[in-house]
Scaffold this motif. Structure first.
Motif, mmCIF file in Angstrom:
data_model
loop_
_atom_site.group_PDB
_atom_site.id
_atom_site.type_symbol
_atom_site.label_atom_id
_atom_site.label_comp_id
_atom_site.label_asym_id
_atom_site.label_seq_id
_atom_site.Cartn_x
_atom_site.Cartn_y
_atom_site.Cartn_z
ATOM 1 N N LYS A 1 0.715 -1.257 0.161
ATOM 2 C CA LYS A 1 0.047 0.000 0.182
ATOM 3 C C LYS A 1 0.959 1.256 -0.031
ATOM 4 C CE LYS A 1 -2.712 -1.420 3.485
ATOM 5 N NZ LYS A 1 -3.811 -1.105 4.452
ATOM 6 N N LEU A 2 1.794 1.506 0.852
ATOM 7 C CA LEU A 2 2.935 2.252 0.873
ATOM 8 C C LEU A 2 3.424 2.401 -0.484
ATOM 9 C CD1 LEU A 2 4.475 2.251 4.698
ATOM 10 C CD2 LEU A 2 3.123 3.936 3.582
ATOM 11 N N LEU A 3 3.684 1.527 -1.182
ATOM 12 C CA LEU A 3 4.493 1.780 -2.522
ATOM 13 C C LEU A 3 3.775 2.262 -3.691
ATOM 14 C CD1 LEU A 3 6.479 -1.626 -2.376
ATOM 15 C CD2 LEU A 3 7.447 0.557 -2.225
ATOM 16 N N GLN A 4 2.262 2.416 -3.259
ATOM 17 C CA GLN A 4 1.302 2.860 -4.267
ATOM 18 C C GLN A 4 1.521 4.595 -4.144
ATOM 19 O OE1 GLN A 4 0.712 0.875 -6.393
ATOM 20 N NE2 GLN A 4 1.360 -0.860 -4.960
ATOM 21 N N VAL A 5 1.959 4.941 -3.108
ATOM 22 C CA VAL A 5 2.175 6.457 -2.960
ATOM 23 C C VAL A 5 2.917 7.150 -4.129
ATOM 24 C CG1 VAL A 5 2.748 8.322 -1.542
ATOM 25 C CG2 VAL A 5 1.780 6.329 -0.421
ATOM 26 N N ARG A 6 2.235 8.064 -4.777
ATOM 27 C CA ARG A 6 2.765 8.773 -6.020
ATOM 28 C C ARG A 6 3.273 10.114 -5.832
ATOM 29 N NH1 ARG A 6 -1.885 7.723 -10.112
ATOM 30 N NH2 ARG A 6 -3.015 7.929 -8.182
ATOM 31 N N ASP B 1 -4.816 11.618 5.180
ATOM 32 C CA ASP B 1 -4.288 12.160 3.852
ATOM 33 C C ASP B 1 -5.254 11.517 2.381
ATOM 34 O OD1 ASP B 1 -1.490 12.894 2.276
ATOM 35 O OD2 ASP B 1 -2.257 10.953 1.524
ATOM 36 N N ARG B 2 -5.478 12.309 1.772
ATOM 37 C CA ARG B 2 -6.350 12.388 0.677
ATOM 38 C C ARG B 2 -5.888 11.149 -0.260
ATOM 39 N NH1 ARG B 2 -5.743 14.508 -4.570
ATOM 40 N NH2 ARG B 2 -7.714 14.700 -5.862
ATOM 41 N N GLU B 3 -4.726 11.052 -0.817
ATOM 42 C CA GLU B 3 -4.096 9.847 -1.485
ATOM 43 C C GLU B 3 -4.286 8.715 -0.727
ATOM 44 O OE1 GLU B 3 -0.295 8.855 -4.485
ATOM 45 O OE2 GLU B 3 -0.158 10.227 -2.907
ATOM 46 N N TRP B 4 -3.900 8.676 0.570
ATOM 47 C CA TRP B 4 -3.728 7.617 1.509
ATOM 48 C C TRP B 4 -5.400 6.953 1.628
ATOM 49 C CZ3 TRP B 4 -0.548 3.867 2.382
ATOM 50 C CH2 TRP B 4 -0.874 2.788 3.293
ATOM 51 N N LEU B 5 -6.093 7.668 1.758
ATOM 52 C CA LEU B 5 -7.371 7.211 1.948
ATOM 53 C C LEU B 5 -8.149 6.483 0.646
ATOM 54 C CD1 LEU B 5 -9.434 10.016 3.897
ATOM 55 C CD2 LEU B 5 -8.484 7.831 4.879
ATOM 56 N N ALA B 6 -7.711 7.073 -0.580
ATOM 57 C CA ALA B 6 -8.018 6.365 -1.794
ATOM 58 C C ALA B 6 -7.164 5.019 -1.976
ATOM 59 C CB ALA B 6 -7.435 7.486 -3.077
ATOM 60 N N ILE B 7 -6.051 5.025 -1.494
ATOM 61 C CA ILE B 7 -5.245 3.821 -1.510
ATOM 62 C C ILE B 7 -6.153 2.685 -0.599
ATOM 63 C CG2 ILE B 7 -3.183 2.560 -0.878
ATOM 64 C CD1 ILE B 7 -1.699 4.893 -1.668
ATOM 65 N N GLU B 8 -6.610 3.158 0.411
ATOM 66 C CA GLU B 8 -7.032 2.173 1.459
ATOM 67 C C GLU B 8 -8.506 1.626 0.671
ATOM 68 O OE1 GLU B 8 -6.020 0.711 3.721
ATOM 69 O OE2 GLU B 8 -5.359 1.980 5.428
ATOM 70 N N ARG B 9 -9.282 2.666 0.073
ATOM 71 C CA ARG B 9 -10.503 2.168 -0.650
ATOM 72 C C ARG B 9 -10.322 1.361 -1.709
ATOM 73 N NH1 ARG B 9 -15.269 4.502 0.350
ATOM 74 N NH2 ARG B 9 -15.698 4.225 -2.021
ATOM 75 N N PRO C 1 -2.622 -11.488 -4.648
ATOM 76 C CA PRO C 1 -1.453 -10.976 -5.609
ATOM 77 C C PRO C 1 -1.164 -9.520 -5.937
ATOM 78 C CG PRO C 1 -2.685 -12.143 -6.912
ATOM 79 C CD PRO C 1 -3.465 -12.430 -5.772
ATOM 80 N N ASP C 2 0.004 -9.126 -5.937
ATOM 81 C CA ASP C 2 0.169 -7.658 -6.324
ATOM 82 C C ASP C 2 0.083 -7.554 -7.601
ATOM 83 O OD1 ASP C 2 1.310 -5.235 -6.705
ATOM 84 O OD2 ASP C 2 3.151 -5.513 -5.858
ATOM 85 N N LYS C 3 -0.743 -6.592 -8.232
ATOM 86 C CA LYS C 3 -1.404 -6.566 -9.397
ATOM 87 C C LYS C 3 -0.451 -5.458 -10.259
ATOM 88 C CE LYS C 3 -6.227 -8.219 -8.706
ATOM 89 N NZ LYS C 3 -5.950 -8.580 -7.351
ATOM 90 N N GLY C 4 0.342 -4.754 -9.696
ATOM 91 C CA GLY C 4 1.068 -3.879 -10.203
ATOM 92 C C GLY C 4 0.566 -2.572 -10.278
ATOM 93 N N GLU C 5 1.496 -1.410 -10.498
ATOM 94 C CA GLU C 5 1.031 -0.258 -10.636
ATOM 95 C C GLU C 5 0.149 0.273 -11.542
ATOM 96 O OE1 GLU C 5 3.128 4.281 -10.463
ATOM 97 O OE2 GLU C 5 4.615 2.757 -10.769
ATOM 98 N N ALA D 1 -2.990 2.366 -10.075
ATOM 99 C CA ALA D 1 -2.882 3.694 -10.321
ATOM 100 C C ALA D 1 -4.382 4.364 -10.710
ATOM 101 C CB ALA D 1 -1.868 4.283 -11.231
ATOM 102 N N PRO D 2 -4.892 3.935 -11.963
ATOM 103 C CA PRO D 2 -6.206 4.720 -12.461
ATOM 104 C C PRO D 2 -7.235 4.162 -11.252
ATOM 105 C CG PRO D 2 -5.788 2.533 -13.612
ATOM 106 C CD PRO D 2 -4.375 2.695 -12.862
ATOM 107 N N LEU D 3 -7.460 3.185 -10.400
ATOM 108 C CA LEU D 3 -8.150 2.997 -9.383
ATOM 109 C C LEU D 3 -8.088 3.955 -8.419
ATOM 110 C CD1 LEU D 3 -8.204 -0.839 -9.446
ATOM 111 C CD2 LEU D 3 -9.917 0.455 -10.442
ATOM 112 N N ILE D 4 -6.798 4.129 -7.843
ATOM 113 C CA ILE D 4 -6.469 5.042 -6.830
ATOM 114 C C ILE D 4 -6.766 6.709 -7.227
ATOM 115 C CG2 ILE D 4 -4.600 6.286 -5.513
ATOM 116 C CD1 ILE D 4 -2.974 3.537 -5.768
ATOM 117 N N SER D 5 -6.679 6.834 -8.607
ATOM 118 C CA SER D 5 -7.006 8.373 -9.160
ATOM 119 C C SER D 5 -8.870 8.333 -8.956
ATOM 120 C CB SER D 5 -6.617 8.665 -10.509
ATOM 121 O OG SER D 5 -5.131 8.461 -10.588
#
Length: 489
Positions: free
Chosen positions: A161-166, A397-405, A425-429, A433-437
């Motif tokens: 999850k932390l590795l998705q922070v952009r 944090d706005r981005e972190w809440l999106a990652i959690e969701r 499994p890790d599906k990759g950035e 990324a588009p889901l987080i956005s």
């Protein structure tokens, strides 16, 4: 912003707060804005919590956190911390996403990103053990002896999850050091102070692989750690292509350590000048049996004659029931892939690393710093954009809440920490990324514009307060109870 940073807490809040007050008085400061503690906080509410802490029973101590939990005392300023390997596991287990353990004292959960005023702070709890990295959070009360150890091991899910922070982070926080960071400071002095560090560092097993990957991905301006009970500072220049050592490289063994010619120990400005003194009565609780097991050499292979003597003819093997067959060996999990390159929104190229000791006399356990944020808020309507608010406010944090969701979609949040559900499994950035956005738009619409980004001050007692009549040697563990803060989150 004036920040106090403490190494390991070890249940000594009174002394930590008093040390900060004394330092501020000496320098004629009016206090600090925030205290960050790098783990082993020990949020022990009562004697039963001690039964879930990884510590030999004869060294149990109730500490002083229970006074802040019961309301007898109030923390003088906001205190945030990550979990270490000596924690009140029953208490922290009820707050996997983070939450208040007492008024003004906030736990960052397994991993999270929060904001305080203009600072963006990322935290990772636990220590690195590769054999538990890909396991789910399957521990449940009552904890077994193995659970009490495994519960504080970093999991891939939380690091992922932390590795998705952009976007740029100001402060990174972990209990365990990022692997390889020792080579970026005065490693000669460090190895003289701490026996066994050099051997582990050269073998690449000193520190956390997860923290290393996250620091390399987020490139915060500051990174704070604890765990190893020594003060150590380093600077990581990420754009220095000429650095031959690298984060996990080995220096030249033939290099002459010039600082040995000075005839005295080197100290950073403002640090205590007392050299390391070994206390014969001190118990090094971090030296777990499992750490020794990881460093044991592999058994020597048998010779061909020994192997032949131990073999059973195949004709006899074929007559045995199927249950006697040797189970197929499971392939070792592949090593984690290197982190993707930093996003364009992450522009910092230098990380200042600082590790501190635990709170004991004549130890370097505390540092007070003035830190200016380099991160930017996500949107103009984000309340985190108000960096001049007085006093500063702890917000999500706005981005972190999106990652959690996004990650909550991978499974039911309560089932996700169950032994019957392995991590997806890790599906990759490219997948995340588009889901987080898209989820950031949801956060904007439903939380930012609605003025709901502040972390609610919704602390509640979830276990009895400390009763001195109950022995701290009790084996009875707390009963599992849901924490209302987790449900509200």
């Amino acid at each position: 912003m004036r920040i106090a940073v403490e190494g390991c807490g070890h249940g000594t809040l009174h002394s930590i707060y008093a040390s900060i007050a004394k330092t501020c008085k000496v320098h004629h400061w009016d206090g600090v804005d925030l205290l960050i503690i790098g783990g082993d906080f020990q949020a022990v509410r009562n004697a039963h919590d001690l039964a879930t802490m990884s510590v030999p029973s004869k060294y149990r101590a109730i500490g002083d956190f229970h006074e802040y939990y019961s309301g007898a005392r109030l923390a003088p300023y906001l205190t945030i911390f990550v979990g270490g390997n000596h924690e009140s596991s029953a208490h922290l287990l009820s707050l996997p996403y983070g939450g208040w353990v007492a008024p003004r004292i906030y736990y960052m959960g397994f991993s999270s990103v929060v904001r305080f005023g203009g600072l963006r702070i990322a935290g990772l709890s636990g220590i690195w053990k590769r054999y538990n990295y890909n396991r789910p959070h399957e521990e449940r009360l009552p904890l077994s002896a193995d659970d009490i150890k495994s519960i504080y091991h970093v999991r891939e899910w939380d690091a992922r999850k932390l590795l998705q922070v952009r976007r740029q982070v100001d402060v990174g926080l972990s209990h365990d050091w990022p692997r390889g960071v020792e080579w970026k400071g005065d490693w000669k002095s460090l190895f003289r102070k701490k026996q066994g560090f050099e051997e582990d560092a050269r073998a690449g097993i000193l520190g956390s692989v997860a923290a290393e990957r996250i620091m390399e991905r987020l490139i915060p301006k500051w990174w704070f750690s604890a765990h190893l009970h020594v003060k150590f500072a380093a600077v990581v220049d990420w754009d220095d292509k000429k650095d031959a050592n690298g984060p996990t490289g080995n220096p030249n063994p033939n290099e002459i350590p010039l600082d040995l010619l000075d005839g005295e120990e080197q100290h950073s400005p403002g640090a205590e000048t007392a050299g390391p003194v070994h206390n014969e009565d001190e118990i090094e609780l971090d030296l777990d049996e499992e750490e020794e097991e990881e460093t044991k050499p592999d058994p020597e292979p048998q010779s061909e004659s020994q192997s032949t003597q131990n073999q059973v003819p195949e004709a006899i093997r074929d007559q045995l029931p199927a249950s006697f067959s040797k189970p197929a060996e499971k392939p070792a999990p592949p090593p984690p892939p290197p982190p993707p390159p930093p996003r364009p929104d992450i522009t910092n190229q230098r990380t200042h690393f600082l590790a501190l000791d635990k709170c004991l006399p004549n130890r370097q356990f505390l540092q007070i710093l003035d830190i200016e944020p380099i991160s930017q808020p996500g949107t103009d309507s984000d309340p985190n954009s108000n960096t001049t608010s007085s006093p500063p406010q702890l917000t999500y944090d706005r981005e972190w809440l999106a990652i959690e969701r996004v990650f909550a979609r991978e499974g039911n949040p309560t089932q996700r920490f169950s032994s019957t559900h392995a991590f997806p499994p890790d599906k990759g950035e490219a997948y995340y990324a588009p889901l987080i956005s898209a989820e950031e738009e949801w956060v904007d619409e439903n939380l930012v514009r609605a003025g709901k980004m502040a972390v609610p001050e919704n602390f509640e007692l979830t276990a009895p307060v400390y009763d001195p009549s109950i022995s701290i040697q009790t084996r009875e563990q707390p009963r599992e109870a849901p924490n209302p803060q987790t449900a509200a989150f």
